[in-house]
Design a protein around this motif. Structure first.
Motif, PDB file in Angstrom:
ATOM      1  N   PHE A  66       0.825  -1.197   0.000  1.00  0.00           N
ATOM      2  CA  PHE A  66       0.000   0.000   0.000  1.00  0.00           C
ATOM      3  C   PHE A  66       0.861   1.250   0.000  1.00  0.00           C
ATOM      4  O   PHE A  66       1.986   1.245   0.486  1.00  0.00           O
ATOM      5  CB  PHE A  66      -0.934  -0.008   1.211  1.00  0.00           C
ATOM      6  CG  PHE A  66      -1.868  -1.183   1.206  1.00  0.00           C
ATOM      7  CD1 PHE A  66      -2.985  -1.193   0.398  1.00  0.00           C
ATOM      8  CD2 PHE A  66      -1.596  -2.303   1.975  1.00  0.00           C
ATOM      9  CE1 PHE A  66      -3.830  -2.285   0.358  1.00  0.00           C
ATOM     10  CE2 PHE A  66      -2.425  -3.392   1.955  1.00  0.00           C
ATOM     11  CZ  PHE A  66      -3.551  -3.398   1.143  1.00  0.00           C
ATOM     12  N   ARG A  67       0.293   2.299  -0.517  1.00  0.00           N
ATOM     13  CA  ARG A  67       1.012   3.573  -0.606  1.00  0.00           C
ATOM     14  C   ARG A  67       1.312   4.147   0.767  1.00  0.00           C
ATOM     15  O   ARG A  67       2.350   4.732   0.992  1.00  0.00           O
ATOM     16  CB  ARG A  67       0.170   4.551  -1.413  1.00  0.00           C
ATOM     17  CG  ARG A  67       0.968   5.605  -2.076  1.00  0.00           C
ATOM     18  CD  ARG A  67       0.164   6.292  -3.109  1.00  0.00           C
ATOM     19  NE  ARG A  67      -0.719   7.250  -2.457  1.00  0.00           N
ATOM     20  CZ  ARG A  67      -1.356   8.187  -3.093  1.00  0.00           C
ATOM     21  NH1 ARG A  67      -1.242   8.281  -4.386  1.00  0.00           N
ATOM     22  NH2 ARG A  67      -2.126   9.020  -2.454  1.00  0.00           N
ATOM     23  N   ARG A  68       0.385   3.985   1.698  1.00  0.00           N
ATOM     24  CA  ARG A  68       0.557   4.499   3.051  1.00  0.00           C
ATOM     25  C   ARG A  68       0.354   3.377   4.049  1.00  0.00           C
ATOM     26  O   ARG A  68      -0.484   2.520   3.873  1.00  0.00           O
ATOM     27  CB  ARG A  68      -0.450   5.586   3.347  1.00  0.00           C
ATOM     28  CG  ARG A  68      -0.178   6.856   2.576  1.00  0.00           C
ATOM     29  CD  ARG A  68      -1.030   7.980   3.033  1.00  0.00           C
ATOM     30  NE  ARG A  68      -1.095   9.167   2.253  1.00  0.00           N
ATOM     31  CZ  ARG A  68      -0.625   9.421   1.072  1.00  0.00           C
ATOM     32  NH1 ARG A  68       0.018   8.520   0.436  1.00  0.00           N
ATOM     33  NH2 ARG A  68      -0.776  10.572   0.473  1.00  0.00           N
ATOM     34  N   ARG A  69       1.119   3.435   5.095  1.00  0.00           N
ATOM     35  CA  ARG A  69       0.991   2.442   6.157  1.00  0.00           C
ATOM     36  C   ARG A  69      -0.219   2.812   7.028  1.00  0.00           C
ATOM     37  O   ARG A  69      -0.369   3.967   7.410  1.00  0.00           O
ATOM     38  CB  ARG A  69       2.262   2.450   6.999  1.00  0.00           C
ATOM     39  CG  ARG A  69       2.275   1.391   8.060  1.00  0.00           C
ATOM     40  CD  ARG A  69       3.579   1.491   8.856  1.00  0.00           C
ATOM     41  NE  ARG A  69       3.605   0.503   9.881  1.00  0.00           N
ATOM     42  CZ  ARG A  69       4.047  -0.736   9.726  1.00  0.00           C
ATOM     43  NH1 ARG A  69       4.519  -1.108   8.576  1.00  0.00           N
ATOM     44  NH2 ARG A  69       4.036  -1.586  10.727  1.00  0.00           N
ATOM     45  N   PRO A  70      -1.089   1.847   7.345  1.00  0.00           N
ATOM     46  CA  PRO A  70      -2.243   2.141   8.197  1.00  0.00           C
ATOM     47  C   PRO A  70      -1.821   2.629   9.585  1.00  0.00           C
ATOM     48  O   PRO A  70      -0.757   2.283  10.087  1.00  0.00           O
ATOM     49  CB  PRO A  70      -2.965   0.789   8.308  1.00  0.00           C
ATOM     50  CG  PRO A  70      -2.470  -0.013   7.166  1.00  0.00           C
ATOM     51  CD  PRO A  70      -1.071   0.469   6.885  1.00  0.00           C
ATOM     52  N   VAL A  71      -2.689   3.435  10.203  1.00  0.00           N
ATOM     53  CA  VAL A  71      -2.442   3.933  11.554  1.00  0.00           C
ATOM     54  C   VAL A  71      -2.796   2.801  12.511  1.00  0.00           C
ATOM     55  O   VAL A  71      -3.962   2.489  12.705  1.00  0.00           O
ATOM     56  CB  VAL A  71      -3.331   5.162  11.859  1.00  0.00           C
ATOM     57  CG1 VAL A  71      -3.091   5.660  13.266  1.00  0.00           C
ATOM     58  CG2 VAL A  71      -3.075   6.250  10.848  1.00  0.00           C
ATOM     59  N   ALA A  72      -1.787   2.164  13.083  1.00  0.00           N
ATOM     60  CA  ALA A  72      -2.025   1.021  13.961  1.00  0.00           C
ATOM     61  C   ALA A  72      -0.876   0.882  14.949  1.00  0.00           C
ATOM     62  O   ALA A  72       0.244   0.572  14.547  1.00  0.00           O
ATOM     63  CB  ALA A  72      -2.185  -0.262  13.150  1.00  0.00           C
ATOM     64  N   PRO A  73      -1.142   1.085  16.241  1.00  0.00           N
ATOM     65  CA  PRO A  73      -0.073   1.015  17.233  1.00  0.00           C
ATOM     66  C   PRO A  73       0.328  -0.397  17.639  1.00  0.00           C
ATOM     67  O   PRO A  73       1.407  -0.599  18.170  1.00  0.00           O
ATOM     68  CB  PRO A  73      -0.662   1.770  18.427  1.00  0.00           C
ATOM     69  CG  PRO A  73      -2.139   1.612  18.281  1.00  0.00           C
ATOM     70  CD  PRO A  73      -2.403   1.536  16.808  1.00  0.00           C
ATOM     71  N   ALA A  80      -5.683  -5.990  11.465  1.00  0.00           N
ATOM     72  CA  ALA A  80      -7.064  -5.603  11.154  1.00  0.00           C
ATOM     73  C   ALA A  80      -7.102  -4.515  10.080  1.00  0.00           C
ATOM     74  O   ALA A  80      -7.943  -4.558   9.175  1.00  0.00           O
ATOM     75  CB  ALA A  80      -7.771  -5.130  12.419  1.00  0.00           C
ATOM     76  N   ALA A  81      -6.200  -3.549  10.171  1.00  0.00           N
ATOM     77  CA  ALA A  81      -6.169  -2.467   9.190  1.00  0.00           C
ATOM     78  C   ALA A  81      -5.808  -2.998   7.805  1.00  0.00           C
ATOM     79  O   ALA A  81      -6.430  -2.622   6.802  1.00  0.00           O
ATOM     80  CB  ALA A  81      -5.175  -1.397   9.629  1.00  0.00           C
ATOM     81  N   GLY A 106      -7.868   2.082  11.568  1.00  0.00           N
ATOM     82  CA  GLY A 106      -7.567   2.762  12.821  1.00  0.00           C
ATOM     83  C   GLY A 106      -7.935   4.229  12.835  1.00  0.00           C
ATOM     84  O   GLY A 106      -7.549   4.956  13.736  1.00  0.00           O
ATOM     85  N   VAL A 107      -8.689   4.682  11.846  1.00  0.00           N
ATOM     86  CA  VAL A 107      -9.117   6.079  11.778  1.00  0.00           C
ATOM     87  C   VAL A 107     -10.539   6.166  12.312  1.00  0.00           C
ATOM     88  O   VAL A 107     -11.438   5.496  11.806  1.00  0.00           O
ATOM     89  CB  VAL A 107      -9.037   6.605  10.325  1.00  0.00           C
ATOM     90  CG1 VAL A 107      -9.560   8.031  10.244  1.00  0.00           C
ATOM     91  CG2 VAL A 107      -7.614   6.520   9.807  1.00  0.00           C
TER      92      VAL A 107
END
Length: 192
Positions: A66-73, A80-81, A106-107
């Protein structure tokens, strides 16, 4: 049991290998150790190639698609993301599917139609004001939503009326040592 043990158990009935003091057992152990290494590598490959069990380089490889990494801590939230992003297909552009994908990344945002063709409104229901890291969040949302849509972002702020319903006096604010962020959170939590 190691593979050396399996090989020994398989060959023992033939009577051609002796267990004590021969180089033959050394050969069986060497072959068994090599097969143990292969098994360990195959177990790692099996674990990392499945998104539900990946925890290391497998997740990084999927995220790299993916172009951007999902927001996931956490690892679980990253899984899940990534699963949410992988679900995007030709029929993934209903409001329900878009909101599911955005939440899976995660948004904490909500996409709604505003009644005008090709326009949507994005709100952040549990976040007063502009969310922290908004630029990154905006880029993620705009990567997920179809490119032809005009996106309007609506932010909400705590009003004096809402504060007056929850707080009886300025003294109560001072007793609780609340700053503006604390007041916004107070309104969100529904405390009184």
């Amino acid at each position: 049991m190691s593979y050396a043990g399996y090989i020994w158990a398989l060959l023992e009935p033939l009577g051609i290998y002796r267990k004590n003091g021969t180089f033959q057992m050394g050969e069986l152990h060497a072959q068994g150790e090599a097969l143990d290494g292969v098994e360990a590598r195959l177990e790692e490959l099996e674990r990392e190639m499945c998104l539900a069990t990946a925890g290391d380089w497998g997740l990084e490889r999927v995220a790299g698609l993916f172009r951007r990494r999902p927001v996931a801590p956490t690892t679980e939230r990253l899984r899940a993301a990534l699963a949410a992003l992988l679900r995007i297909g030709g029929d993934s552009f209903t409001l329900e599917a878009l909101n599911d994908t955005i939440a899976g990344c995660g948004v904490h945002a909500l996409v709604q139609e505003n009644g005008v063709p090709n326009e949507v409104v994005v709100t952040f229901p549990m976040v007063p004001g502009i969310p922290k890291g908004f630029e990154e969040i905006r880029e993620i949302i705009e990567d997920i939503l179809p490119a032809h849509l005009l996106i309007t972002y609506n932010f909400w702020y705590v009003t004096w009326e809402e504060l007056e319903r929850r707080i009886s006096s300025w003294q109560e604010i001072e007793e609780r040592s609340l700053d503006w962020e604390g007041l916004e959170t107070l309104v969100l939590d529904g405390e009184a």
